[in-house]
Design a protein around this motif. Structure first.
Motif, PDB file in Angstrom:
ATOM      1  N   HIS A1098       0.805  -1.222   0.000  1.00 52.11           N
ATOM      2  CA  HIS A1098       0.000   0.000   0.000  1.00 52.11           C
ATOM      3  C   HIS A1098       0.836   1.269   0.000  1.00 52.11           C
ATOM      4  N   ASN A1099       2.059   1.237   0.513  1.00 53.50           N
ATOM      5  CA  ASN A1099       2.842   2.449   0.664  1.00 53.50           C
ATOM      6  C   ASN A1099       3.887   2.640  -0.430  1.00 53.50           C
ATOM      7  N   LYS A1102       3.878   6.089  -1.951  1.00 51.48           N
ATOM      8  CA  LYS A1102       4.523   7.093  -1.093  1.00 51.48           C
ATOM      9  C   LYS A1102       6.040   7.003  -1.219  1.00 51.48           C
ATOM     10  N   ASP A1224       5.874  -2.362   5.450  1.00 46.36           N
ATOM     11  CA  ASP A1224       5.499  -1.583   4.270  1.00 46.36           C
ATOM     12  C   ASP A1224       5.583  -0.077   4.547  1.00 46.36           C
ATOM     13  N   SER A1225       5.322   0.298   5.777  1.00 50.18           N
ATOM     14  CA  SER A1225       5.343   1.726   6.122  1.00 50.18           C
ATOM     15  C   SER A1225       6.753   2.246   6.351  1.00 50.18           C
TER      16      SER A1225
END
Length: 1285
Positions: A1098-1099, A1102, A1224-1225
Motif C-alpha cells: 500500500h505504501n 509514497k 510496508d510503512s
C-alpha cells in the motif's frame, strides 16, 4: 569378489566385477571320431567279392537261362584282379592274357582264383584298400563291351566310389579339427563343420556309423561354439549329440562317451545362457556316463573330471557347498586314476586346482588357495613347451596367484600373476581364438595391482589389453559382453583415480553395450546390469546429477529381480542396491532411502551363510547404513547396531586379509560418531586405537593408505577439540601430511578435509574439480555445502601457524565460488587480445558458450534445442568445460600470463582496504578469529577465544526464532530453531545483539580503534564486514547492548558498517572511474504496488513520491504496474546509474538461483540477472526495497546466494538491501532519508553540497527510523544493510 577402496566416510562393497576367466581343460571335449577310418571301404570291397546271385534275363522264348559260363568266368577274373596287390597284379594280368591266347576257359579255375583273391584281401596287405579303385577300373576295362559282366562291374565300382568319397570327407574334417585344436584357426573349424554336415547327409539312416559321425559333428559344433561363441552352434551340437545317444543302444561300448559329450554340450549352453536346467541336465547325463564306464576304462578319469566341472559350475551359480565338495572329490579321483606321464595328467591336475580355488573364494580358507596354486604349478610343469594347452595352464596359475593376492595383499603374488598371464598371451599366436581371453585376464591382473599400488601405468596397461581383447572378439561371440564389461571396469577405475569425465562416460558406454548384448534370461544379465549401475553411481558421485542415481537404482533393482532366490549372487546384488539407496539418501536426505538401504543390506546378510567369505563385507556395509541413519536421526540404537555389526565384520576377517584394515577403520569411524554424539572419551580413545591399527596394517605405498591416515587424523582432531592437548593436533597434522604425500592414492582421499596446512593447500587446488565448470550452476551450488567448513578449518589452521596472508587468500578463494566463476567467464581479455588474438577469440567463444550452458534453465532444454536430448546437452556442457580448462592451461604457458585467472594472492587483495579497514571474521570448529585488513596493507589478527562455531549457530537459531515470534519470516529450519530457542517463541533479539557485541564486535573494535579513527570520514569511521559460516547471517552492523540501565553501547555509535561478499568484489568496485560529484544522477524506479498474485504494497506510491523529491524529472524513469515487465526493466537497467526496486522479493531456499524480484509479468531472478551483458559500466547503486533481498541460504553461508549479491555481481558497486521482510510503512521513510542524504534536493543547492555516500546515507536513514520506531524495535530497523563500497 572385490571390495571398493576404503574411505573414512564408510566404504561400499562391489561384489560383482569379475576378476578373470578360468580356462577349464575338459579332457573329453576333444574330437572323439572313429579311429578305423577305412573300415567301411573294406566292407564294401568284401561285398563286391561275394559269390553273385544268379541273374536272369528275358529270352525271346520266355525261358529262364543261367548266365553264360564264359561271362561268369570274366566277372570272376575281373573281381579277382581288382583285389590283388600291385606286385601281383601285372603278373596275373599276363597269365589271364596268355590263357585267352591259349583258349583256356576253365570255370573251375576261375572260381578258385576268386577264392584266392578273397584270401589276399583278408590277409590285410597295407596297400590293398588304397589301390583297389585302380584295379576295379582295370577290371571294368577287361570286361567285354555290352556284356552283363560289364554292367555289374560298373555298378559295383560306383558304390565303392561313393563310400570312398564319404570316407575322404570324414577324414578331411577330422584333420581340420585337429588343425584347429593346434592353431586356433577358426576358418579350419568352419570348414570342418561344413564337411561333417556333408558326411551326415551322405550317411543313410540305419547305417552302422551314423551315431559315430553325428558325435563327430557334435564335436565340431562344440569346438566352434567355444571359440566363436555362436549360440546356434551349441544348439546344433546338443541336437546332433542327442541323436547320437539315441541311436546308440544300451550296452554299446560308445554309450558312455556319447552321454559324456552330450553333458559337455549342455554345460556349454549353460555357460552361454545360464539356464539352470542345462547344468542340471549336464550333471545328470555325465553321472550316467561315469556310472556306465567300468573301472579301469581309459575314459573313466576324463568323465569324472567333466562331472566335477559340472558340479563346480552349479556351485558358482547356487553356492551350495555340497556341489564344490563333490567337484573336488570326483576331480581328485580323476587325478588319482591317471598315471604319471599320461597326456591328460596336467589338464586333470589343473582342473582340480580350479575346484580348490572356487572353494577358497567361497570360504576363504587359505589352505584351499595354497592347494590350488600347488596343483596348478604342477600342471604347468608337466606340460612341455610348445604344447597347445601350455598357455591355458599358465593363465589359470596366474588366476590362482591373483586370488591369493586379493586376499593377502602380498605383492609377490600379483607380480607372479602378471608374469604368468603375460607368458600365456605371448605363447598364443595372433589370430588364435584364445588370444582375446588371455588378454582380458591379463588386464584383470594389471587392474588388481593398480588398485593396490595406484600406479597409473598399471591401469593404462589394463585398459590397453582389455581393449585389445574386445577388439579381437567377434561380434556375436558369447564372451563379447563379458569383455566389454571388464573394459568398462578398467575405465571406471581410472576415472576414480584421475576424475577424467571421459573415462566414466566410456565406462557407462561399454557397460551399457555389455547389457544390450546379453540376452534376457542369460545368467550374466543380472551381473551386467549391476555393474552398469555401479558406473552410474560413480558418475552421480562426481557430477551430482539425480538422473544417474535414479538409473543406478533402477538397473540394480532389475539385477536383484532377475536373480532367483537361492542364487549365489543374490546377496551381492542386494548389497549393491543398498549402496545406491544410501548414496541417494546422502544427497537428498529422504528417510525412505536409508530405510530401504538397511532393509536390502540386512537381506543380503541374512542370505549369506556363516563361514561365507563375503559375510564380513556385507556386515560392514550394513553397519555403514545404520551409522548413516544415526547421523540423520540421532537415535542411539542405530549407532549401537552399527558398532556391534562392524565389530562382527572385523572379527570375521582373518589376520592378514587385505580388507582387515578397511573394516577396522570403519569400526573406528562408528566409535568416533558415537563420541561426537555422547561425548564419552572412551569412544574417541577406541576410535584412535582402532584406526591406528588400520594404518599399521597397511603397507606404505598402498592406494588405500591415504584414506586411513586421513581418518586417523580426523580422530586426533576431535580429541584435540575436546581436551585441547597440543600433541593431538600435532598427531593429526602428521597423519594428514602423510596422507597428502601418499601419491599412489586418489586425490579425493589424499586431500580429504583436514587441519594440516600442507594438506589444505592441496584441498584448495582441487576445489575447481569439485565445483566444476562442466556442471550447471544449480549443480555447483549443491556441491558447495561440503566445501565451506573445510575452507574455514583451513584458514583456522593457517592462523594457528601464523600464516595470516595465506589465511586471507584461502578465505577469499573459498567464498562466492560460483559468482567468481561466472564473472571469470565474462572477464575482458584486452591484454590477451593484444598479444595473442587467436587464442583470446577462442577463449571468448568458449567462455560465452560455457556461461550460457551453466546458467541455462534445465526445464527448457527440450524446447530450446529441438534435436538434442538432455543427456547430449549435458555432454556438450562437459565438453565445453574441458575445452575451457585446456585453453586456460595454454594461456598460462604463454609469456607473461602464468597467473592468468588464477586465485588472487594477498598482495592483490590488500588494496580492498584502501578506503577503510575490512574485517574478515572466520568461524571454525578449531578456533574463531578476525583478520583486519588495514589501509597500510598489514593484517591485524584478533583472536575471539570466547566465541565458537556452535555459538554462532545458536545465535542464528535464536534470531530465526525471534523473527518467527514476530511473524516476519518462516524458514525450513524453523522447527529446529523453535526447539533450540525454546517453544515460547520469545523475542531473543536483544540477547543476540548483546552476544555479538560482547564476543565478536567489541573485541575487534578495541584492537583496531586507532586504525578506525585514522580513516574516519564524516565524523564516524567506516568498517566493512566479511563474515563466514553462520556469522554471515547475523546483523554485526547492529551489535550492541541496548536494554541495560547501566550500559547502552552499540556499533552504530562507533562506526558506519557495510558488508561485502568477497574482497574481489570490493576491488572491482573500487576500480571504476570516479564520477563528477556535480553530475546529475540518472535513476530508474521500478514499483509494483499490486503485483498479480501477491499481497498489495500500500505504501509503494509514497515511497516513489519520496524518491522523486530528490531526482531530476529529466533523468528519472519510473516503471510501474504493466510497464514494469522483466525485459523492460532489464533493458532500462543499462541506461541508469541508480535503480530502485520497490516490490516484493523472495528468497528461494530450495533453488537459490530462482530468488527474484516480483514484477508485473513474473520474477526477475538471479538466473536472469546473470545473463545480463557486461554493459553496466555506469552503474553506481541498487536500492532493493523488497523483502529478503540479502537473506541468503543457510546451507551456503560462504556463497551469498541472494539478490543483493546478484546485483553486485552484475556490476553495481553499491547495494542497499534487507536481511528479512520489512514493514510496508518503513520503506518510504528509509527511501526519503537515503535519497535526501545521497542526492539532496535537485532544486536546493545547499543540500547538494551535503551529499553522502550510500553507506553513510543509509546509516543516517536507519538512525532516523530507529528513533521513530524505538531502539528496541529491532525487527523494524535492523534489516536494512549496505553492501559494497
Amino acid at each position: 569378489m572385490s571390495e571398493s577402496d576404503i574411505l573414512p566416510e564408510g566404504p561400499s562393497v562391489n561384489l560383482t566385477e569379475s576378476a578373470a576367466e578360468v580356462e577349464e581343460t575338459v579332457t573329453q571335449a576333444k574330437p572323439d571320431y572313429h579311429e578305423d577310418e577305412d573300415a567301411e571301404l573294406h566292407m564294401a570291397i568284401r561285398m563286391s567279392l561275394e559269390e553273385p546271385d544268379a541273374e536272369t534275363t528275358d529270352d525271346t522264348m520266355g525261358d529262364n537261362m543261367p548266365i553264360d559260363e564264359e561271362e561268369q568266368a570274366e566277372v570272376d577274373q575281373a573281381l579277382f584282379l581288382s583285389n590283388l596287390p600291385p606286385y601281383m597284379c601285372d603278373e596275373q594280368l599276363a597269365v589271364l592274357h596268355q590263357a585267352r591266347v591259349n583258349g583256356a576257359k576253365s570255370a573251375q579255375d576261375a572260381w578258385e582264383l576268386v577264392h584266392s583273391a578273397k584270401q589276399l584281401l583278408e590277409c590285410g596287405e597295407p596297400d590293398a584298400v588304397s589301390n583297389v579303385m585302380g584295379f576295379m577300373q582295370q577290371a571294368v576295362g577287361l570286361a567285354p563291351e555290352g556284356s552283363n559282366l560289364k554292367a555289374s562291374l560298373v555298378q559295383g565300382l560306383s558304390d565303392i566310389e561313393s563310400k570312398a568319397k564319404v570316407n575322404e570327407l570324414h577324414s578331411s574334417a577330422i584333420q581340420l579339427m585337429e588343425l584347429f585344436q593346434q592353431s586356433g584357426d577358426w576358418t579350419a573349424i568352419d570348414n570342418a563343420v561344413e564337411l561333417m554336415e556333408e558326411v551326415i547327409k551322405l550317411t543313410p539312416d540305419g547305417h552302422a556309423d551314423k551315431a559315430e559321425r553325428l558325435n563327430n559333428l557334435r564335436t565340431a559344433f562344440s569346438c566352434r561354439f567355444e571359440r566363436l561363441g555362436k549360440l546356434k552352434d551349441i544348439e546344433n551340437a546338443i541336437d546332433v549329440k542327442r541323436q547320437a545317444v539315441n541311436l546308440t543302444p544300451d550296452g554299446h561300448a560308445d554309450k558312455a562317451g556319447r552321454l559324456n559329450n552330450l553333458g559337455n554340450a549342455f554345460q556349454s549352453r549353460f555357460e552361454c545362457l545360464g539356464k539352470l536346467k542345462d547344468i542340471e541336465n549336464a550333471i545328470h547325463v555325465m553321472q550316467q556316463a561315469v556310472d556306465l564306464t567300468p573301472d579301469g576304462h581309459a575314459g573313466k578319469a576324463g568323465r569324472l573330471n567333466n562331472l566335477g566341472t559340472a558340479f563346480s559350475r552349479r556351485f558358482e551359480c547356487l553356492g551350495e557347498l555340497k556341489d564344490i565338495e563333490n567337484a573336488i572329490h570326483v576331480k581328485r579321483q580323476a587325478v588319482d586314476l591317471t598315471p604319471d606321464g599320461h597326456a591328460d595328467k596336467a589338464a586333470l591336475v589343473n582342473n582340480l586346482g580350479n575346484a580348490f580355488q572356487s572353494r577358497f573364494e567361497r570360504l576363504g580358507e587359505l589352505k584351499d588357495i595354497e592347494n590350488a596354486i600347488d596343483v596348478k604349478r604342477q600342471a604347468v610343469n608337466l606340460t612341455p613347451d610348445g604344447h597347445a594347452d601350455k598357455a591355458a595352464l599358465l593363465n589359470n596359475l596366474g588366476s590362482a596367484f591373483q586370488s591369493r593376492f586379493e586376499r593377502l595383499g602380498e605383492l609377490k603374488d600379483i607380480e607372479n600373476a602378471i608374469h604368468v598371464k603375460r607368458q600365456a598371451v605371448d605363447l598364443t599366436p595372433d589370430g588364435h581364438a584364445d588370444k582375446a581371453r588371455w588378454l582380458d585376464n591379463l588386464g584383470s591382473a594389471f587392474q588388481s595391482r593398480f588398485e593396490h599400488l595406484g600406479e597409473l601405468k598399471d591401469i593404462e596397461n589394463a585398459i590397453h589389453v582389455n581393449q585389445q581383447a574386445v577388439d579381437l572378439t567377434l561380434d556375436g561371440h558369447a564372451g563379447k559382453a563379458g569383455r566389454l564389461n571388464n573394459l568398462g571396469t578398467a575405465f571406471l577405475r581410472r576415472f576414480e583415480r584421475l576424475g577424467e569425465l571421459k573415462d566414466i562416460e566410456n565406462a557407462i558406454h561399454v557397460k551399457r553395450q555389455a547389457v544390450d548384448l546379453t540376452p534376457d534370461g542369460h545368467a550374466d544379465k543380472a551381473g551386467q546390469l549391476n555393474n552398469l549401475g555401479n558406473a552410474f553411481s560413480r558418475r552421480f558421485e562426481r557430477l551430482g546429477e539425480l538422473k544417474d542415481i535414479e538409473n543406478a537404482i533402477d538397473v540394480k533393482r532389475q539385477a536383484v529381480n532377475l536373480t532367483p532366490d537361492g542364487h549365489a549372487d543374490k546377496a551381492g546384488w542386494l548389497n549393491n542396491l543398498g549402496n545406491a539407496f544410501s548414496c541417494r539418501f546422502e544427497r537428498l536426505g529422504e528417510l525412505k532411502d536409508i530405510e530401504n538401504a538397511i532393509d536390502v543390506k540386512r537381506q543380503a546378510v541374512d542370505l549369506t551363510p556363516d563361514g561365507h567369505a563375503d559375510k564380513a563385507a556385507l556386515l560392514n556395509n550394513l553397519g555403514n547404513a545404520f551409522q548413516s541413519r544415526f547421523e540423520r536421526l540421532g537415535e542411539l540404537k542405530d549407532i549401537e547396531n552399527a558398532i556391534d555389526i562392524k565389530r562382527q565384520a572385523v572379527d570375521l576377517t582373518p589376520e592378514g586379509h587385505a580388507y582387515k584394515a578397511g573394516r577396522l577403520n570403519n569400526l573406528g569411524i562408528a566409535f568416533q560418531s558415537r563420541f561426537e554424539h555422547l561425548g564419552e572419551l572412551k569412544d574417541i580413545e577406541n576410535a584412535i586405537d582402532i584406526k591406528r591399527q588400520a594404518v599399521d596394517l597397511t603397507p606404505d605405498g598402498h592406494a588405500g593408505k591415504a584414506a586411513l591416515l586421513s581418518s586417523l587424523g580426523n580422530a586426533f582432531s576431535r580429541r584435540f577439540e575436546r581436551l585441547g592437548e597440543l600433541k593431538d593436533i600435532t598427531e593429526a597434522s602428521v597423519a594428514y601430511k602423510q596422507a597428502a604425500e601418499n601419491t599412489s592414492s586418489r586425490p579425493s582421499t589424499r586431500y580429504s578435509p583436514s587441519s594440516a596446512l600442507d594438506a589444505y593447500t592441496a584441498v584448495l587446488e582441487i576445489i575447481p574439480q569439485v565445483v566444476w565448470f562442466g556442471q550447471t550452476v544449480h549443480q555447483r551450488y549443491e556441491e558447495l555445502p561440503k566445501i565451506g567448513q573445510t575452507i574455514n578449518a583451513a584458514a583456522a589452521m593457517a592462523i594457528s601457524a601464523g600464516d595470516l596472508p595465506r589465511a586471507v587468500e584461502w578465505l577469499e578463494e573459498g567464498r562466492s565460488i560460483v559468482w567468481k566463476q561466472l564473472l571469470q567467464l565474462r572477464t575482458p581479455l584486452d591484454e590477451l587480445h593484444q598479444q595473442y588474438p587467436d587464442i583470446a577469440n577462442e577463449l571468448s567463444r568458449v567462455s560465452q558458450a560455457l556461461d550460457n550452458a551453466g546458467t541455462s534453465n534445465l526445464q527448457s532444454i527440450d524446447s530450446e534445442i529441438k534435436h538434442k536430448s538432455a543427456e547430449e546437452e549435458a555432454q556438450n556442457h562437459r565438453d565445453l568445460a574441458a575445452r575451457y580448462e585446456k585453453l586456460l592451461q595454454e594461456v598460462r604457458e604463454l609469456d607473461g600470463f602464468s597467473n592468468f585467472l588464477r586465485p588472487k594472492k594477498f598482495s592483490e587483495l590488500g588494496p580492498a582496504a584502501r578506503n577503510g579497514p575490512v574485517v574478515v571474521v572466520n568461524v571454525a570448529d578449531l578456533r574463531c578469529d578476525a583478520l583486519v585488513l588495514c589501509t597500510s596493507g598489514k593484517i591485524v589478527p584478533v583472536p575471539l577465544p570466547t566465541f565458537s562455531y556452535k555459538q554462532a549457530e545458536m545465535l542464528c537459531f535464536k534470531l530465526l526464532s525471534s523473527l518467527r515470534a514476530h511473524n516476519v519470516r518462516a524458514n525450513r529450519n524453523e522447527d529446529l530453531a523453535t526447539h533450540l530457542a525454546g517453544k515460547d517463541n520469545q523475542d531473543h533479539f536483544g540477547s543476540v545483539l548483546a552476544d555479538l557485541w560482547s564476543y565478536v564486535v567489541q573485541p575487534i573494535l578495541s584492537k583496531i580503534e586507532q586504525e578506525l579513527y585514522e580513516n574516519a570520514h564524516y565524523s564516524l569511521p567506516h568498517i566493512t564486514w566479511c563474515a563466514t559460516g553462520a556469522l554471515a547471517f547475523l546483523p554485526l552492523h547492529a551489535a550492541g547492548i541496548y536494554m541495560s540501565d547501566n550500559l547502552n553501547i552499540n556499533i552504530s555509535d562507533c562506526a558506519v558498517s557495510s558488508y561485502t561478499t568477497t574482497l574481489t568484489a570490493m576491488l572491482s568496485s573500487s576500480s571504476k572511474p570516479k564520477r563528477d560529484p556535480t553530475a546529475v544522477h540518472s535513476v530508474l524506479i521500478v514499483s509494483q504496488p499490486a503485483t498479480p498474485g501477491q499481497e498489495p504494497l500500500h505504501n509503494v506510491s509514497k515511497e516513489v513520491e519520496a524518491i522523486q523529491r530528490y531526482t531530476s524529472p529529466d533523468h528519472t524513469c519510473h516503471l510501474t504496474h504493466e510497464s514494469a515487465t522483466v525485459w523492460t526493466v532489464l533493458e532500462e537497467m543499462c541506461k541508469h546509474e541508480i535503480i530502485h526496486l520497490a516490490c516484493h522479493g523472495i528468497q528461494e531456499m530450495g533453488n537459490p538461483l530462482s530468488s527474484a524480484f516480483y514484477l508485473y509479468d513474473g520474477g526477475l531472478d538471479l538466473n536472469t540477472l546473470m545473463k545480463l551483458p557486461v554493459s553496466l559500466e555506469n552503474a553506481e547503486l541498487a536500492v532493493l526495497s523488497a523483502c529478503q533481498t540479502a537473506t541468503g541460504d543457510e546451507n551456503l553461508p560462504e556463497e551469498a546466494v541472494h539478490l543483493a549479491a546478484g546485483m553486485l555481481a552484475v556490476g553495481y558497486p553499491s547495494v542497499i538491501a534487507t536481511m528479512w521482510s520489512i514493514g510496508d510503512s518503513d520503506a518510504p521513510l528509509i527511501a526519503d532519508k537515503v535519497y535526501a542524504n545521497l542526492l539532496g534536493r535537485h532544486d536546493d543547492p545547499e543540500s547538494q553540497k551535503a551529499k553522502l555516500t550510500p553507506a553513510y546515507a543509509l546509516h543516517e536513514a536507519v538512525k532516523h527510523l530507529r528513533k521513530e520506531v524505538g531502539e528496541t524495535n529491532f525487527v523494524r530497523w535492523v534489516p536494512f544493510i549496505h553492501f559494497g563500497v
